[in-house]
Design a protein around this motif. Sequence first.
Motif, short mmCIF file in Angstrom:
data_model
loop_
_atom_site.label_atom_id
_atom_site.label_comp_id
_atom_site.label_asym_id
_atom_site.label_seq_id
_atom_site.Cartn_x
_atom_site.Cartn_y
_atom_site.Cartn_z
N TYR A 74 8.75 11.45 1.99
CA TYR A 74 8.37 10.26 1.23
C TYR A 74 9.13 10.25 -0.09
CZ TYR A 74 4.27 10.82 4.27
OH TYR A 74 3.43 10.99 5.35
N TRP A 75 9.44 9.05 -0.55
CA TRP A 75 9.95 8.86 -1.91
C TRP A 75 8.96 7.99 -2.69
CZ3 TRP A 75 13.95 11.17 -4.31
CH2 TRP A 75 14.97 11.75 -3.54
N TYR A 76 8.71 8.41 -3.93
CA TYR A 76 7.87 7.65 -4.84
C TYR A 76 8.60 7.51 -6.17
CZ TYR A 76 3.79 8.76 -1.84
OH TYR A 76 2.91 8.89 -0.80
N ARG A 77 8.14 6.54 -6.96
CA ARG A 77 8.66 6.38 -8.31
C ARG A 77 7.46 6.39 -9.25
NH1 ARG A 77 12.24 1.13 -9.70
NH2 ARG A 77 10.30 0.03 -9.19
N GLN A 78 7.60 7.12 -10.36
CA GLN A 78 6.50 7.22 -11.31
C GLN A 78 6.97 6.87 -12.70
OE1 GLN A 78 4.76 11.15 -11.80
NE2 GLN A 78 2.76 10.30 -12.37
N SER A 79 6.35 5.86 -13.26
CA SER A 79 6.63 5.48 -14.65
C SER A 79 5.60 6.14 -15.55
CB SER A 79 6.59 3.97 -14.79
OG SER A 79 7.59 3.38 -13.97
N LEU A 80 5.94 6.23 -16.82
CA LEU A 80 5.08 6.92 -17.77
C LEU A 80 3.69 6.30 -17.81
CD1 LEU A 80 5.31 9.25 -19.79
CD2 LEU A 80 5.74 7.55 -21.57
N GLY A 81 2.68 7.15 -17.69
CA GLY A 81 1.30 6.68 -17.78
C GLY A 81 0.77 6.01 -16.53
N GLN A 82 1.52 6.12 -15.43
CA GLN A 82 1.09 5.49 -14.19
C GLN A 82 1.09 6.48 -13.03
OE1 GLN A 82 3.20 1.86 -13.33
NE2 GLN A 82 3.32 1.28 -15.48
N GLY A 83 0.39 6.11 -11.99
CA GLY A 83 0.44 6.90 -10.78
C GLY A 83 1.72 6.61 -10.02
N PRO A 84 2.05 7.46 -9.05
CA PRO A 84 3.25 7.23 -8.24
C PRO A 84 3.20 5.91 -7.49
CG PRO A 84 2.41 9.46 -7.94
CD PRO A 84 1.37 8.70 -8.70
N GLU A 85 4.36 5.33 -7.32
CA GLU A 85 4.51 4.07 -6.60
C GLU A 85 5.35 4.35 -5.35
OE1 GLU A 85 6.98 1.46 -8.81
OE2 GLU A 85 7.00 -0.12 -7.31
N PHE A 86 4.82 4.04 -4.19
CA PHE A 86 5.50 4.31 -2.93
C PHE A 86 6.80 3.52 -2.80
CE2 PHE A 86 6.03 5.18 1.49
CZ PHE A 86 6.39 3.99 2.11
N LEU A 87 7.84 4.20 -2.33
CA LEU A 87 9.12 3.54 -2.08
C LEU A 87 9.43 3.47 -0.59
CD1 LEU A 87 11.33 5.10 -4.90
CD2 LEU A 87 10.23 2.85 -4.89
N ILE A 88 9.51 4.64 0.05
CA ILE A 88 9.96 4.69 1.44
C ILE A 88 9.45 5.96 2.10
CG2 ILE A 88 12.14 5.81 0.82
CD1 ILE A 88 13.49 4.16 3.05
#
Lengths: 115, 115
Positions: B33-47
């Motif tokens: 899995y790939w996720y993206r995480q911005s500061l102060g947020q939970g991971p966001e699913f990519l693929i």
Amino acid sequence: AQSVAQPEDQVNVAEGNPLTVKCTYSVSGNPYLFWYVQYPNRGLQFLLKYITGDNLVKGSYGFEAEFNKSQTSFHLKKPSALVSDSALYFCAVRDPRRSNYQLIWGAGTKLIIKP
Amino acid sequence: GAGVSQTPSNKVTEKGKYVELRCDPISGHTALYWYRQSLGQGPEFLIYFQGTGAADDSGLPNDRFFAVRPEGSVSTLKIQRTERGDSAVYLCASSLGQGPTDTQYFGPGTRLTVL
């Protein structure tokens, strides 16, 4: 839509006291629930998960979590906090009815344990 | 045993450039899995990959993002014409199987900064 809420941005606890980090979810049916911890500049580490069975789940580093279906909650707990528990904690949910296996994440709760 | 590894740990690039981020999963894990995480947020699913194929790429934000896993092990996330809004920590996770109860284990992440 599926969602996870962590109502507290930050939780402060004195060392040696019990701690609770709250998580509520919105998923129809029986969800799969996870807790992860993130230390500064490090990846997410798995703590524990609830799949089925006993509502009280025990995990790593002395943490446990209680699944409450009627309240749609999965709060993380520890009887006696350590300063080293200070970190960012994330709750996540997966809907087992969906073929999409992505985790839906809360925004995280910063846990600060004071000596 | 070795966990999930990601390289580079940090990547600074200029707007408009192309970047590749690499993920080496735990040996024997079939799902990635790939996720993206911005500061102060939970991971966001990519693929999500099952083996060599992308089982779910619904989280990729636009066609500038692409990921491959040609031999069913190492994966590369590719971002074309980077934008400042792409700055985030990119997390990779792997799990032994593809079931919804399988635990995802995360790498330390790649911090991408687009100037």
